[in-house]
Design a protein around this motif. Structure first.
Motif, PDB file in Angstrom:
ATOM      1  N   SER A 139     -29.175  44.892 -33.288  1.00 25.54           N
ATOM      2  CA  SER A 139     -29.692  45.036 -34.648  1.00 25.54           C
ATOM      3  C   SER A 139     -29.833  46.495 -35.060  1.00 25.54           C
ATOM      4  O   SER A 139     -29.966  46.807 -36.243  1.00 25.54           O
ATOM      5  CB  SER A 139     -31.052  44.332 -34.774  1.00 25.54           C
ATOM      6  OG  SER A 139     -31.998  44.887 -33.875  1.00 25.54           O
ATOM      7  N   ILE A 189     -23.181  38.516 -44.554  1.00 25.02           N
ATOM      8  CA  ILE A 189     -24.625  38.684 -44.358  1.00 25.02           C
ATOM      9  C   ILE A 189     -24.897  38.958 -42.888  1.00 25.02           C
ATOM     10  O   ILE A 189     -24.450  38.217 -42.003  1.00 25.02           O
ATOM     11  CB  ILE A 189     -25.391  37.430 -44.818  1.00 25.02           C
ATOM     12  CG1 ILE A 189     -25.080  37.129 -46.287  1.00 25.02           C
ATOM     13  CG2 ILE A 189     -26.885  37.613 -44.620  1.00 25.02           C
ATOM     14  CD1 ILE A 189     -25.676  35.831 -46.777  1.00 25.02           C
ATOM     15  N   GLU A 190     -25.618  40.030 -42.613  1.00 26.27           N
ATOM     16  CA  GLU A 190     -26.065  40.364 -41.267  1.00 26.27           C
ATOM     17  C   GLU A 190     -27.573  40.452 -41.253  1.00 26.27           C
ATOM     18  O   GLU A 190     -28.179  40.987 -42.185  1.00 26.27           O
ATOM     19  CB  GLU A 190     -25.472  41.697 -40.803  1.00 26.27           C
ATOM     20  CG  GLU A 190     -24.011  41.652 -40.439  1.00 26.27           C
ATOM     21  CD  GLU A 190     -23.528  42.976 -39.890  1.00 26.27           C
ATOM     22  OE1 GLU A 190     -22.508  42.999 -39.205  1.00 26.27           O
ATOM     23  OE2 GLU A 190     -24.200  44.002 -40.160  1.00 26.27           O
ATOM     24  N   GLY A 191     -28.181  39.926 -40.192  1.00 29.17           N
ATOM     25  CA  GLY A 191     -29.626  40.021 -40.107  1.00 29.17           C
ATOM     26  C   GLY A 191     -30.156  39.326 -38.865  1.00 29.17           C
ATOM     27  O   GLY A 191     -29.420  38.660 -38.127  1.00 29.17           O
ATOM     28  N   GLN A 195     -24.238  37.466 -37.851  1.00 29.22           N
ATOM     29  CA  GLN A 195     -23.495  37.763 -39.070  1.00 29.22           C
ATOM     30  C   GLN A 195     -22.795  36.488 -39.508  1.00 29.22           C
ATOM     31  O   GLN A 195     -22.007  35.909 -38.762  1.00 29.22           O
ATOM     32  CB  GLN A 195     -22.470  38.876 -38.844  1.00 29.22           C
ATOM     33  CG  GLN A 195     -21.615  39.174 -40.065  1.00 29.22           C
ATOM     34  CD  GLN A 195     -20.606  40.276 -39.823  1.00 29.22           C
ATOM     35  OE1 GLN A 195     -20.626  40.928 -38.796  1.00 29.22           O
ATOM     36  NE2 GLN A 195     -19.712  40.473 -40.775  1.00 29.22           N
ATOM     37  N   ARG A 227     -33.503  38.209 -41.837  1.00 32.37           N
ATOM     38  CA  ARG A 227     -34.048  39.481 -42.323  1.00 32.37           C
ATOM     39  C   ARG A 227     -33.052  40.582 -41.974  1.00 32.37           C
ATOM     40  O   ARG A 227     -32.778  40.848 -40.808  1.00 32.37           O
ATOM     41  CB  ARG A 227     -35.412  39.771 -41.699  1.00 32.37           C
ATOM     42  CG  ARG A 227     -36.140  40.941 -42.373  1.00 32.37           C
ATOM     43  CD  ARG A 227     -37.518  41.126 -41.787  1.00 32.37           C
ATOM     44  NE  ARG A 227     -38.350  39.953 -41.961  1.00 32.37           N
ATOM     45  CZ  ARG A 227     -39.043  39.668 -43.071  1.00 32.37           C
ATOM     46  NH1 ARG A 227     -38.979  40.497 -44.097  1.00 32.37           N
ATOM     47  NH2 ARG A 227     -39.785  38.593 -43.139  1.00 32.37           N
ATOM     48  N   THR A 228     -32.484  41.213 -43.013  1.00 36.18           N
ATOM     49  CA  THR A 228     -31.444  42.211 -42.815  1.00 36.18           C
ATOM     50  C   THR A 228     -32.042  43.526 -42.308  1.00 36.18           C
ATOM     51  O   THR A 228     -33.264  43.689 -42.239  1.00 36.18           O
ATOM     52  CB  THR A 228     -30.691  42.457 -44.128  1.00 36.18           C
ATOM     53  OG1 THR A 228     -31.595  43.059 -45.079  1.00 36.18           O
ATOM     54  CG2 THR A 228     -30.166  41.145 -44.702  1.00 36.18           C
TER      55      THR A 228
END
Length: 540
Positions: free
Chosen positions: A474, A369-371, A365, A384-385
């Motif tokens: 994830s 934005i997390e991915g 993170q 890629r989220t």
């Protein structure tokens, strides 16, 4: 009555070779060949080279050639039968055409160690043939056939234009399929695919240009009044492609040299990308090292191949790299000012590859934005989220902003599930329900064991927090959602109530500061009494 011959395919091919290929090759050889360029001038009929003449004591080679060209043009336009003979005048062979003087052959006109007499005999054969051909090409029959042939050639050229595009597309697909896949097994490396597309587009454009230039030269070479333009166009093209346009040190480079260098560099990038993908899929996967280290080795190998290969190509190409010192200095200043963001991101990418605070496959993170990290490039990183949306993040953000790496060294992470229940609930039943909800969920580790904390008394609820562990950070949102669904179901089963915010209203009896009517006071007392009764019922 005259009968028209229908030209057979073999005769048509022979005609094409005679009218276009041979004259074009001869013209090109004469243009690019330096021999006698300054000592002799060409004599031509309708743009078709016949021979070259040298200078004499009275006239230069250019003056002689201009006079002979004018005389030959008059003979062709007269449409008189051609008669070419040699006469001896002043002890020199003289060529006479239709009983009029054309030129005197001197020693300066001879080639291949011929004598003037031998040279004159060779020239009269060429003159007789070329003059008759020029008169024939001015007939209505020939012009009509030439125009029909031109239309057919244009149709064929358009078909070749389309066919080349189709062939290039099919061949590109074949090459893409044969290249080793990248780690995500979706597409090949971005830079190598870009270089491959540029190479295919460049070669396709070059092939199509060659087709149309050849068609234009062929059509203009068909008719006598346009053949001179074909000659000049070919001459101009060759001069444009072969004339130096760039000077570095003591070396000069033309357009052809630059085009060859561009193709070689694009080929180098394609080779580097293919070698890197082959290294990933055939070697690094069997070494046992993690995916992040594999990506670091692959990226370093790729840039090493490109840098070393570019230096070798430039040396083979003949470029003295010492002559680029000033250019490199200017480029350094430009990077320092105009390209500082690009340089910063590239430097950050190198640090990420070596220091490895994030790796391929980590769930991170950065900001909001997390991915999952899919690729770490030289300038940016691909995330890629959980919504399967690809986000390109500049590398500098991973060094300047606070980054949460859920997978750093140990992917096991703890999740907090806050839960509130109504006052009066049996907390042992609450604990039992929460543990039961955990045991039935996938993605939750049993070691470390799930834990329940009673964290305090809230305004309207007894507050608990359920702590569980997972090796799949994830999927944390899916795990939390499944837990909440199951907890709500079990609370209903064990009659555990989830509270909602509430406020009590107390109205004291007596006189209010404001004067109220007896009816309003009675209504307020009735509402207060009803509220108290409902509260007692709820407690029961």
């Amino acid at each position: 009555m005259t009968r028209k011959r229908i030209r057979q395919p073999s005769n048509l091919l022979r005609s094409w070779i005679t009218k276009f290929l041979i004259p074009a090759l001869v013209s090109l050889l004469l243009i690019v060949a330096p021999a006698l360029a300054t000592e002799q001038s060409p004599v031509s009929i309708d743009g078709r080279l016949v021979f070259q003449v040298g200078k004499t004591e009275q006239f230069t080679a250019r003056e002689r050639a201009d006079w002979i060209n004018l005389r030959l043009r008059q003979i062709v336009l007269s449409q008189e039968p051609v008669e070419v003979v040699i006469q001896e005048r002043n002890q020199s062979p003289t060529i006479i055409v239709n009983q009029q003087y054309l030129l005197t052959v001197t020693q300066a006109d001879t080639v291949n160690n011929n004598t003037p007499q031998e040279q004159a005999e060779a020239w009269i054969m060429q003159l007789d043939k070329v003059l008759q051909q020029a008169q024939k090409e001015r007939s209505t029959y020939f012009i009509r056939n030439a125009l029909l042939l031109s239309a057919g050639v244009l149709i064929v050229a358009f078909a070749c234009h389309k066919l080349l595009g189709w062939l290039w597309k099919r061949f590109r697909q074949e090459v893409m399929q044969r290249l080793p896949p990248s780690p995500d097994e979706v597409e090949i490396d971005f830079s190598s695919s870009t270089a491959l597309n540029l190479l295919f587009n460049f070669t396709l454009l070059a092939a199509r240009m060659w087709v149309w230039v050849s068609v234009i030269l062929y059509i203009t070479n068909l008719l006598p009044f346009s053949r001179i333009w074909s000659y000049r166009l070919a001459n101009q093209l060759i001069q444009t492609l072969t004339s130096p346009i760039l000077t570095l040190g003591q070396s000069q480079y033309s357009v052809v040299y630059l085009l060859v260098l561009i193709v070689m560099l694009l080929g180098l990038m394609i080779l580097a990308g293919a070698a890197t993908n082959l290294l990933r899929t055939r070697i690094l996967q069997f070494t046992g090292i993690d995916r992040g280290a594999q990506e670091a080795v692959a990226v370093i190998t790729k840039y090493t191949i490109i840098i070393v290969g570019a230096i070798v190509l430039l040396q083979v190409w003949g470029l003295d790299l010492s002559s680029l010192t000033i250019l490199a200095s200017a480029l350094g200043v430009g990077i320092g000012f105009g390209f500082q963001d690009i340089a910063k991101n590239f430097g950050s990418g190198v640090i990420l590859l070596f220091e490895r605070p994030i790796q391929i496959g980590d769930f991170v993170q950065v900001g909001e934005i997390e991915g999952t990290v899919e690729r770490i490039g030289g300038r940016s990183t691909l995330l890629r989220t959980v919504d399967q949306i690809s986000i390109i993040v500049p590398n500098s953000r991973f060094l300047e902003d606070k980054v949460i790496n859920w997978s750093y060294k140990n992917p096991v992470s703890r999740l907090r599930i806050p839960v509130g229940v109504a006052y009066g609930s049996d907390i042992s039943v609450v604990k039992k329900a929460l543990l039961e909800a955990v045991q039935e969920q996938t993605g939750i580790l049993l070691v470390p064991t799930p834990t329940i904390f009673f964290i305090g008394f809230g305004d309207n609820s007894l507050n608990f927090v359920l702590l569980v562990w997972t090796a799949k950070p994830s999927e944390q949102y899916l795990i939390k959602s499944n837990l909440y669904f199951r907890i709500e179901e079990l609370f209903r089963k064990y009659h555990i109530h989830i509270p909602f915010p509430q406020r009590d209203l107390h109205v004291r009896s007596g006189n209010l500061p404001l004067g109220l009517s007896p009816e309003l006071e009675a209504t307020l007392r009735e509402l207060s009494q009803n509220n108290s009764n409902s509260k007692k019922d709820n407690n029961i």
